[in-house]
Design a protein around this motif. Sequence first.
Motif, PDB file in Angstrom:
ATOM      1  N   GLY A   2      27.133  -1.754  19.898  1.00 54.19           N
ATOM      2  CA  GLY A   2      26.913  -0.958  21.084  1.00 54.19           C
ATOM      3  C   GLY A   2      26.648  -2.033  22.111  1.00 54.19           C
ATOM      4  N   THR A   6      28.986  -1.497  25.640  1.00 53.09           N
ATOM      5  CA  THR A   6      28.311  -0.973  26.931  1.00 53.09           C
ATOM      6  C   THR A   6      28.226  -1.974  28.067  1.00 53.09           C
ATOM      7  OG1 THR A   6      26.071  -1.584  26.007  1.00 53.09           O
ATOM      8  CG2 THR A   6      27.043   0.622  25.492  1.00 53.09           C
ATOM      9  N   ARG A  23      22.151   0.803  27.272  1.00 55.31           N
ATOM     10  CA  ARG A  23      22.629   2.149  27.028  1.00 55.31           C
ATOM     11  C   ARG A  23      23.540   2.848  28.020  1.00 55.31           C
ATOM     12  NH1 ARG A  23      17.135   3.289  24.349  1.00 55.31           N
ATOM     13  NH2 ARG A  23      16.528   4.346  26.429  1.00 55.31           N
ATOM     14  N   HIS A  76      34.785   3.774  20.761  1.00 52.62           N
ATOM     15  CA  HIS A  76      33.247   3.842  20.922  1.00 52.62           C
ATOM     16  C   HIS A  76      33.160   5.006  22.487  1.00 52.62           C
ATOM     17  CE1 HIS A  76      34.991   0.714  23.714  1.00 52.62           C
ATOM     18  NE2 HIS A  76      34.186   1.005  24.422  1.00 52.62           N
ATOM     19  N   ASP A  79      31.123   8.329  22.208  1.00 56.12           N
ATOM     20  CA  ASP A  79      29.687   8.414  22.172  1.00 56.12           C
ATOM     21  C   ASP A  79      29.507   8.969  23.854  1.00 56.12           C
ATOM     22  OD1 ASP A  79      28.970   7.333  20.023  1.00 56.12           O
ATOM     23  OD2 ASP A  79      28.748   5.274  20.767  1.00 56.12           O
ATOM     24  N   TRP A  80      30.260   8.482  24.906  1.00 54.99           N
ATOM     25  CA  TRP A  80      30.162   8.914  25.904  1.00 54.99           C
ATOM     26  C   TRP A  80      30.614  10.394  26.439  1.00 54.99           C
ATOM     27  CZ3 TRP A  80      33.012  10.487  29.831  1.00 54.99           C
ATOM     28  CH2 TRP A  80      32.613  11.048  31.305  1.00 54.99           C
ATOM     29  N   ALA A  83      28.223  12.816  24.641  1.00 55.33           N
ATOM     30  CA  ALA A  83      26.881  13.000  25.495  1.00 55.33           C
ATOM     31  C   ALA A  83      27.187  13.669  26.607  1.00 55.33           C
ATOM     32  CB  ALA A  83      26.502  11.628  26.017  1.00 55.33           C
ATOM     33  N   ALA A 125      29.593  13.165  16.468  1.00 53.40           N
ATOM     34  CA  ALA A 125      28.440  12.826  17.361  1.00 53.40           C
ATOM     35  C   ALA A 125      27.732  13.800  17.774  1.00 53.40           C
ATOM     36  CB  ALA A 125      29.410  11.802  18.627  1.00 53.40           C
TER      37      ALA A 125
END
Length: 216
Positions: A2, A6, A23, A76, A79-80, A83, A125
């Motif tokens: 991660g 990021t 994060r 990846h 994830d965003w 979210a 996710a």
Amino acid sequence: MGVLFTKRCVLCGEMLPAAGTGRAMLCPTCASEIRQIYRCTEAIHIPGATDTVAALYYTGKVKYAMQRFKFQHKQHYADWFAAQMLPLLADRLDAWQPDLVTFMPIGWLRRRERGYNQAELLAKAIAEPLSLPCRATLRKRAFTPKQSTQKNAAARQKNAERALLPRENTEVRGKSIVLVDDIITTGATAAAAVNLLREMGATRVYVLAAARTSGK
Ligand SMILES: [Zn+2]
């Protein structure tokens, strides 16, 4: 892993401050633009779906980020995008009472080329922090013509319906299902998936998309 991923803003590629928790996935400018420009605020109608929501408009920086997510191995980014979608489902848990989260399938050839199904990554996710089961329920028929080559709405709908099949050993009968998709364009593909899930016995199907095209 991660930490490595990021360091740059998901939307503009700007380096993010090295300090902090690691994060953050957006620079302050893009975070502000998401709030002001990119949040999808309009109602979406997918025939057969009990309700449909999308997190973002598929335009500008969001569109380019989605394209990198889908076509440039930026796994990846799931994830965003997840979210952005998660609060939409969290806010609707009481109303939707979902039993299962599922996702739009992609063809095996594309899956092999890409290495992942972007909708599946999003669905997992989103389901996990809400303690919801997440399973494949649909599959894509091999060698179906592209939706973008279809001449009109009726042809798109027919093509989309022909492209999808139920997966073996899946049970959706009597269930409330959340169908996760990456982008809603005309809605024909989502409608075909919703109708198939209903035919398979799902009592309610809700569509949760990362983004929808605007102005169509
Ligand atoms: Zn940025």
